[in-house]
Motif scaffolding. Structure first.
Motif, PDB file in Angstrom:
ATOM      1  N   TYR A  52       0.844  -1.247   0.146  1.00  0.00           N
ATOM      2  CA  TYR A  52      -0.030   0.007  -0.226  1.00  0.00           C
ATOM      3  C   TYR A  52       1.065   1.456  -0.055  1.00  0.00           C
ATOM      4  O   TYR A  52       0.327   2.309   0.116  1.00  0.00           O
ATOM      5  N   ASN A  53       2.143   1.175  -0.230  1.00  0.00           N
ATOM      6  CA  ASN A  53       3.147   2.265  -0.192  1.00  0.00           C
ATOM      7  C   ASN A  53       3.121   3.231   0.863  1.00  0.00           C
ATOM      8  O   ASN A  53       2.979   4.463   1.015  1.00  0.00           O
ATOM      9  N   VAL A  54       2.988   2.817   2.159  1.00  0.00           N
ATOM     10  CA  VAL A  54       2.786   3.447   3.514  1.00  0.00           C
ATOM     11  C   VAL A  54       3.882   4.624   3.534  1.00  0.00           C
ATOM     12  O   VAL A  54       3.653   5.498   3.990  1.00  0.00           O
ATOM     13  N   ASP A  55       5.190   3.954   3.307  1.00  0.00           N
ATOM     14  CA  ASP A  55       6.242   4.950   3.398  1.00  0.00           C
ATOM     15  C   ASP A  55       6.005   6.315   2.529  1.00  0.00           C
ATOM     16  O   ASP A  55       6.471   7.216   2.902  1.00  0.00           O
ATOM     17  N   VAL A  56       5.617   5.980   1.194  1.00  0.00           N
ATOM     18  CA  VAL A  56       5.597   7.056   0.325  1.00  0.00           C
ATOM     19  C   VAL A  56       4.568   8.166   0.629  1.00  0.00           C
ATOM     20  O   VAL A  56       4.628   9.147   0.924  1.00  0.00           O
ATOM     21  N   TRP A  57       3.362   7.604   1.218  1.00  0.00           N
ATOM     22  CA  TRP A  57       2.178   8.381   1.459  1.00  0.00           C
ATOM     23  C   TRP A  57       2.586   9.269   2.934  1.00  0.00           C
ATOM     24  O   TRP A  57       2.381  10.417   3.124  1.00  0.00           O
ATOM     25  N   LEU A  58       3.329   8.559   3.889  1.00  0.00           N
ATOM     26  CA  LEU A  58       3.740   9.223   5.227  1.00  0.00           C
ATOM     27  C   LEU A  58       4.698  10.275   4.735  1.00  0.00           C
ATOM     28  O   LEU A  58       4.639  11.507   5.186  1.00  0.00           O
ATOM     29  N   SER A  59       5.481  10.113   3.732  1.00  0.00           N
ATOM     30  CA  SER A  59       6.463  11.080   3.402  1.00  0.00           C
ATOM     31  C   SER A  59       5.763  12.322   2.703  1.00  0.00           C
ATOM     32  O   SER A  59       6.101  13.551   3.261  1.00  0.00           O
ATOM     33  N   ILE A  61       2.698  13.081   3.322  1.00  0.00           N
ATOM     34  CA  ILE A  61       2.007  13.848   4.181  1.00  0.00           C
ATOM     35  C   ILE A  61       2.847  14.581   5.351  1.00  0.00           C
ATOM     36  O   ILE A  61       2.434  15.997   5.360  1.00  0.00           O
ATOM     37  N   VAL A  62       4.088  14.125   5.604  1.00  0.00           N
ATOM     38  CA  VAL A  62       4.811  14.991   6.508  1.00  0.00           C
ATOM     39  C   VAL A  62       5.368  16.241   5.523  1.00  0.00           C
ATOM     40  O   VAL A  62       5.549  17.204   6.052  1.00  0.00           O
ATOM     41  N   ILE A  63       5.887  16.088   4.429  1.00  0.00           N
ATOM     42  CA  ILE A  63       6.298  17.007   3.598  1.00  0.00           C
ATOM     43  C   ILE A  63       5.030  18.193   3.363  1.00  0.00           C
ATOM     44  O   ILE A  63       5.177  19.676   3.620  1.00  0.00           O
ATOM     45  N   SER A  64       4.002  17.790   3.179  1.00  0.00           N
ATOM     46  CA  SER A  64       2.871  18.871   3.087  1.00  0.00           C
ATOM     47  C   SER A  64       2.664  19.492   4.426  1.00  0.00           C
ATOM     48  O   SER A  64       2.400  20.772   4.256  1.00  0.00           O
TER      49      SER A  64
END
Length: 97
Positions: A52-59, A61-64
Motif C-alpha cells: 500500500y506504499n505506506v512509506d511514500v504516503w507518510l513522506s 503527508i509529512v512534507i505537506s
C-alpha cells in the motif's frame, strides 16, 4: 441489441483451442513447472506496508504538513510586518523629550 450480442459471441468463440484444451494445457504447465512460481504475482511476498506504499504516503503527508506550517508562519510574519507598525526612532526621540 441482439446483433451486438451475436457479434460478441462470435468474437469470443473464435479461439484457436477449445476452453477445455486451454485448461488442460495450463494445468499440465503448472504441474511441469512445480506450480509455476515465475508466473505468481510479486505482491505475494511483500509486506502490507509495501503493497500500500505506506512509506511514500507518510513522506508526502509529512512534507505537506511542513510546507503548510512554513506557509502559515510566513503569512503571520508578513501580516505582523505590514499591519502592525512599530514606532520609528524619530518618534521615540520626540517622546523621550
Amino acid at each position: 441489441y441482439q446483433k451486438t450480442v451475436n457479434h460478441r459471441s462470435q468474437l469470443m468463440r473464435d479461439q484457436p483451442k477449445s476452453p477445455r484444451d486451454v485448461v488442460v494445457y495450463w494445468t499440465e504447465y503448472a504441474i511441469r513447472h512445480k506450480g509455476a512460481p515465475h508466473l505468481q504475482s510479486p505482491v505475494k511476498g511483500m509486506a502490507w506496508y509495501q503493497i500500500y506504499n505506506v512509506d511514500v504516503w507518510l513522506s508526502l503527508i509529512v512534507i505537506s504538513i511542513a510546507c503548510l506550517y512554513l506557509d502559515i508562519k510566513i503569512i503571520i510574519a508578513l501580516v505582523r510586518r505590514c499591519c502592525y507598525r512599530t514606532k520609528t526612532t524619530g518618534e521615540l526621540k520626540k517622546k523621550k523629550e
